[in-house]
Design an enzyme around this catalytic site. Structure first.
Site, short mmCIF file in Angstrom:
data_model
loop_
_atom_site.label_atom_id
_atom_site.label_comp_id
_atom_site.label_asym_id
_atom_site.label_seq_id
_atom_site.Cartn_x
_atom_site.Cartn_y
_atom_site.Cartn_z
N HIS A 46 12.38 -5.56 -4.56
CA HIS A 46 10.98 -5.68 -4.18
C HIS A 46 10.14 -4.44 -4.48
O HIS A 46 8.93 -4.46 -4.29
CB HIS A 46 10.87 -5.98 -2.68
CG HIS A 46 11.54 -7.26 -2.27
ND1 HIS A 46 11.17 -8.48 -2.76
CD2 HIS A 46 12.58 -7.49 -1.42
CE1 HIS A 46 11.94 -9.43 -2.22
NE2 HIS A 46 12.80 -8.85 -1.41
N GLU A 151 21.64 -14.81 2.80
CA GLU A 151 20.26 -14.98 3.23
C GLU A 151 19.71 -16.37 2.91
O GLU A 151 18.50 -16.57 2.83
CB GLU A 151 19.36 -13.89 2.63
CG GLU A 151 19.57 -13.60 1.18
CD GLU A 151 18.77 -12.37 0.71
OE1 GLU A 151 17.92 -11.88 1.45
OE2 GLU A 151 19.01 -11.94 -0.42
N ASP A 177 14.72 -13.74 4.73
CA ASP A 177 15.01 -14.82 3.80
C ASP A 177 15.85 -15.91 4.46
O ASP A 177 15.65 -17.10 4.20
CB ASP A 177 15.73 -14.28 2.56
CG ASP A 177 14.76 -13.75 1.52
OD1 ASP A 177 13.91 -14.52 1.05
OD2 ASP A 177 14.84 -12.55 1.19
#
Length: 258
Positions: A46, A151, A177
């Site tokens: 990210h 996740e 997630d």
């Protein structure tokens, strides 16, 4: 001497670190060491960090004696091997939902006979040192750490099989997630999320694997500890800075208004 990432993962004791998604200045290793961190979780998924940025950041963190886990931006073999080559002691894969993906990750990270990682010696991962090839490959296989993120609902279903796989060192619950995958984004007290967490924790314990997650406050940390998590990353650089500055600025405005 600082502990290795492998020893931290295997110890069964608390390993406390933090998440780096924004700031990797030359002083970051000493800053985290001064804060008492045992490890760093350096994110590529990210952050937008390039491989070259991570290569430098790993040396900055090494200077402070901080073992570092790097989350790769994909599950592709070339990303896994490249991050190991530039010096990542540990590699974390996002969104692992099948045994096939887990096996491929082991193969990409480990040298033969355990895997099929391409061999390049006297580069960043072995500190540019010469030495017998066989001994170097064996040492690298022993040193490197593979952490797989559970996740998704599919990952929870496969958690025990993934945890049983040789070469997997730890499972890491990606809580946001996972909650989104379960259809309850951000509802970490929801029974479905709690049951999914319980299953992942049970799988890791059964197979003697490490167990990690990120926490953002004392209540969340307390629950994670009680659940059995021992690799705990406290918040992240951007959020921690913003929170600290907001608190200080708020106090200044309070003084000015009084």
């Amino acid at each position: 001497m600082p502990q290795s990432l492998k020893s931290l993962v295997q110890s069964g004791r608390l390993a406390a670190g933090t998440f780096l998604v924004e700031f990797v200045t030359p002083g970051i290793g000493h800053i985290l060491a001064g804060a008492g961190c045992d490890f760093a979780f350096l994110d590529m998924e990210h952050s937008g960090f390039s491989t070259e940025t991570v290569k430098s950041a790993l040396r900055y963190l090494e200077a402070g004696g901080i073992p570092t886990l790097v989350r790769v931006p994909s599950r592709d073999a070339h990303d896994i091997a490249r991050l190991a080559d530039v010096g990542a002691e540990g590699v974390m894969l996002p969104l692992v939902g099948s045994l096939e993906v887990a096996r491929a990750a082991v193969a990409a990270l480990k040298y033969p006979p355990q895997g099929r990682r391409g061999v390049a010696l006297q580069i960043a991962h072995d500190n540019y040192r010469a030495g017998p090839a066989a001994a170097k490959l064996a040492a690298a296989n022993e040193r490197t750490v593979l952490v797989l993120m559970i996740e998704t609902a599919e990952g929870v279903e496969q958690a025990e099989a993934i945890a049983a796989l040789d070469g997997v060192d730890a499972l890491w619950v990606g809580h946001f997630d996972l909650s989104a995958s379960l259809g309850i984004p951000g509802e970490f007290d929801h029974p479905a999320f709690r049951e999914a967490t319980r299953r992942v924790c049970a799988a890791a314990r059964k197979h003697g694997k490490g167990l990690g997650r990120l926490v953002t406050g004392p209540e969340e940390a307390e629950r994670a500890w009680q659940d059995g998590f021992r690799l705990l990353a406290w918040g992240g650089d951007a959020w921690l800075l913003q929170t600290a500055v907001a608190e200080g600025v708020g106090r200044l405005r309070g003084i000015a208004a009084s």
